[in-house]
Design an enzyme around this catalytic site. Structure first.
Site, mmCIF file in Angstrom:
data_model
loop_
_atom_site.group_PDB
_atom_site.id
_atom_site.type_symbol
_atom_site.label_atom_id
_atom_site.label_comp_id
_atom_site.label_asym_id
_atom_site.label_seq_id
_atom_site.Cartn_x
_atom_site.Cartn_y
_atom_site.Cartn_z
ATOM 1 N N LYS A 13 0.831 -1.218 0.000
ATOM 2 C CA LYS A 13 0.000 0.000 0.000
ATOM 3 C C LYS A 13 0.862 1.264 0.000
ATOM 4 C CE LYS A 13 -1.992 -1.110 3.933
ATOM 5 N NZ LYS A 13 -1.351 -2.431 4.197
ATOM 6 N N ARG A 89 -10.247 0.019 8.376
ATOM 7 C CA ARG A 89 -9.731 -1.317 8.641
ATOM 8 C C ARG A 89 -10.687 -2.147 9.489
ATOM 9 N NH1 ARG A 89 -3.443 -2.153 9.007
ATOM 10 N NH2 ARG A 89 -3.362 0.031 8.569
ATOM 11 N N ARG A 162 10.779 -0.988 11.349
ATOM 12 C CA ARG A 162 9.608 -0.729 12.177
ATOM 13 C C ARG A 162 9.532 -1.739 13.319
ATOM 14 N NH1 ARG A 162 4.532 0.311 8.181
ATOM 15 N NH2 ARG A 162 3.554 -0.995 9.787
ATOM 16 N N ARG A 173 -0.404 -9.327 13.456
ATOM 17 C CA ARG A 173 -0.899 -8.286 12.531
ATOM 18 C C ARG A 173 -1.635 -8.916 11.361
ATOM 19 N NH1 ARG A 173 4.148 -5.197 10.665
ATOM 20 N NH2 ARG A 173 2.793 -4.178 9.173
HETATM 21 P P1 AP5 Z 1 4.807 -1.537 1.947
HETATM 22 O O1 AP5 Z 1 4.481 -0.750 0.741
HETATM 23 O O2 AP5 Z 1 5.477 -0.859 3.079
HETATM 24 O O3 AP5 Z 1 3.478 -2.326 2.444
HETATM 25 P P2 AP5 Z 1 2.170 -1.800 3.160
HETATM 26 O O4 AP5 Z 1 1.033 -2.476 2.514
HETATM 27 O O5 AP5 Z 1 2.162 -0.325 3.244
HETATM 28 O O6 AP5 Z 1 2.396 -2.490 4.578
HETATM 29 P P3 AP5 Z 1 2.260 -1.888 6.036
HETATM 30 O O7 AP5 Z 1 3.054 -2.801 6.931
HETATM 31 O O8 AP5 Z 1 2.567 -0.452 6.077
HETATM 32 O O9 AP5 Z 1 0.761 -2.130 6.296
HETATM 33 P P4 AP5 Z 1 0.074 -2.175 7.655
HETATM 34 O O10 AP5 Z 1 -1.313 -2.109 7.200
HETATM 35 O O11 AP5 Z 1 0.402 -3.309 8.515
HETATM 36 O O12 AP5 Z 1 0.721 -0.953 8.454
HETATM 37 P P5 AP5 Z 1 0.209 0.514 8.759
HETATM 38 O O13 AP5 Z 1 1.379 1.388 8.822
HETATM 39 O O14 AP5 Z 1 -0.910 0.865 7.885
HETATM 40 O O15 AP5 Z 1 5.677 -2.804 1.463
HETATM 41 C C1 AP5 Z 1 6.177 -3.755 2.399
HETATM 42 C C2 AP5 Z 1 7.580 -4.196 1.989
HETATM 43 O O16 AP5 Z 1 7.527 -4.916 0.756
HETATM 44 C C3 AP5 Z 1 8.558 -3.038 1.732
HETATM 45 O O17 AP5 Z 1 9.823 -3.418 2.158
HETATM 46 C C4 AP5 Z 1 8.519 -2.842 0.208
HETATM 47 O O18 AP5 Z 1 9.734 -2.306 -0.289
HETATM 48 C C5 AP5 Z 1 8.263 -4.262 -0.284
HETATM 49 N N1 AP5 Z 1 7.426 -4.317 -1.483
HETATM 50 C C6 AP5 Z 1 6.348 -3.529 -1.798
HETATM 51 N N2 AP5 Z 1 5.786 -3.916 -2.978
HETATM 52 C C7 AP5 Z 1 6.534 -4.990 -3.407
HETATM 53 C C8 AP5 Z 1 6.448 -5.836 -4.571
HETATM 54 N N3 AP5 Z 1 5.505 -5.653 -5.515
HETATM 55 N N4 AP5 Z 1 7.355 -6.822 -4.691
HETATM 56 C C9 AP5 Z 1 8.328 -7.017 -3.741
HETATM 57 N N5 AP5 Z 1 8.454 -6.248 -2.626
HETATM 58 C C10 AP5 Z 1 7.567 -5.244 -2.464
HETATM 59 O O19 AP5 Z 1 -0.359 0.304 10.230
HETATM 60 C C11 AP5 Z 1 0.503 -0.011 11.299
HETATM 61 C C12 AP5 Z 1 -0.286 -0.209 12.567
HETATM 62 O O20 AP5 Z 1 -0.947 1.015 12.917
HETATM 63 C C13 AP5 Z 1 -1.418 -1.248 12.504
HETATM 64 O O21 AP5 Z 1 -0.941 -2.558 12.750
HETATM 65 C C14 AP5 Z 1 -2.339 -0.735 13.603
HETATM 66 O O22 AP5 Z 1 -1.866 -1.081 14.861
HETATM 67 C C15 AP5 Z 1 -2.234 0.778 13.447
HETATM 68 N N6 AP5 Z 1 -3.242 1.284 12.498
HETATM 69 C C16 AP5 Z 1 -3.016 1.854 11.285
HETATM 70 N N7 AP5 Z 1 -4.180 2.160 10.681
HETATM 71 C C17 AP5 Z 1 -5.166 1.765 11.536
HETATM 72 C C18 AP5 Z 1 -6.582 1.780 11.460
HETATM 73 N N8 AP5 Z 1 -7.231 2.248 10.386
HETATM 74 N N9 AP5 Z 1 -7.277 1.301 12.517
HETATM 75 C C19 AP5 Z 1 -6.645 0.833 13.619
HETATM 76 N N10 AP5 Z 1 -5.310 0.756 13.732
HETATM 77 C C20 AP5 Z 1 -4.573 1.227 12.700
HETATM 78 MG MG MG Z 2 2.220 1.092 4.801
#
Ligand code: AP5
Ligand code: MG
Ligand code: ZN
Length: 218
Positions: A13, A89, A162, A173
């Site tokens: 994402k 989410r 992270r 997660r």
């Molecule tokens: P990346 O692009 O970073 O993936 P992402 O989908 O953004 O993953 P996140 O870990 O950020 O998602 P998340 O939903 O767990 O975390 P968030 O910060 O939203 O890519 C991942 C890796 O793969 C990178 O190294 C990248 O280089 C690589 N990559 C990307 N595309 C690739 C490809 N095509 N091929 C190969 N490699 C690739 O949330 C964190 C925490 O915050 C949650 O766990 C929760 O506790 C809280 N939180 C956030 N939003 C909410 C909400 N709405 N409600 C409640 N709690 C929330």
């Molecule tokens: Mg992200």
């Protein structure tokens, strides 16, 4: 244009959102990034969020809904359009978003859903590293910086992993997000808003598919 990008942790994402906001001039709203900024600044909200995030659980809906509503109400959103990343989410968050958009006179134009087999996500998350200065996201194997130890985006050379990418947290997660995700997609499918994108391909190819989907929304 107002869009959501959805997908499991590690689906890509944030990686795709960075490209999309540049290409389509949208404002990136990532709840995860907002929480991480609050944690770094040690605000009250950040301290509260940390206890949930470090365990791989979701931050309570009322907190998350509040920060999103506050951000969406700012003037730049109506002018430019938004790309929401990592929100909604839970089904309660989806309902709160519907209500907020109605109140603000905004409409949702499309949902980009990155589909991916969860089994590959552990490798994605354990190899991820971030630029300390600008937050740009890289991967040790799949997407390293062009020059070793120098951020492509801002030139800084301090990186970190992270807290919630530790293997014990990743497992929870993924479980939490798999359980919550499907009803939300179903909600947007009913509204005819969802574009499914194959997430298990190279980053550039994922983006090419997203561009096609967004062009058909415009
Ligand atoms: P990346 O692009 O970073 O993936 P992402 O989908 O953004 O993953 P996140 O870990 O950020 O998602 P998340 O939903 O767990 O975390 P968030 O910060 O939203 O890519 C991942 C890796 O793969 C990178 O190294 C990248 O280089 C690589 N990559 C990307 N595309 C690739 C490809 N095509 N091929 C190969 N490699 C690739 O949330 C964190 C925490 O915050 C949650 O766990 C929760 O506790 C809280 N939180 C956030 N939003 C909410 C909400 N709405 N409600 C409640 N709690 C929330
Ligand atoms: Mg992200
Ligand atoms: Zn940087």
């Amino acid at each position: 244009m107002n869009l959501l990008i959805m997908g499991l942790p590690g689906a890509g994402k944030g990686t795709q959102a960075a490209k999309m906001v540049e290409q389509f001039n949208l404002i990136h709203i990532s709840t995860g990034d907002m929480f991480r900024a609050a944690m770094a600044n040690q605000t009250e909200m950040g301290k509260l969020a940390k206890s949930y995030i470090d365990a791989g659980n979701l931050v309570p809906d009322e907190v998350t809904n509040g920060i999103v509503k506050e951000r969406l109400a700012q003037a730049d959103i109506a002018e430019n359009g938004f790309l929401l990343d990592g929100y909604p989410r839970t089904i309660e968050q989806a309902q709160a978003l519907d209500k907020t958009l109605l109140e603000l006179g905004l409409t949702l134009d499309g949902v980009i859903n990155i589909e991916i087999d969860p089994s590959i996500l552990v490798d994605r998350l354990s190899g991820r590293y971030m630029c300390r200065a600008c937050g740009a996201t890289y991967h040790k194997v799949f997407n390293p910086t062009k020059v070793e130890n120098v951020c492509d985006t801002c030139g800084a050379s301090e990186f970190y992993q992270r807290e919630d990418d530790k293997p014990e947290t990743v497992k929870n997660r993924l479980e939490v997000n798999i359980a919550q995700g499907e009803p939300i997609i179903a909600h947007y499918r009913e509204l005819g808003l969802v574009s499914a994108i194959e997430g298990d391909q190279e980053i550039a190819n994922v983006f090419a598919d997203i561009e096609k989907a967004v062009d058909s929304i415009k």
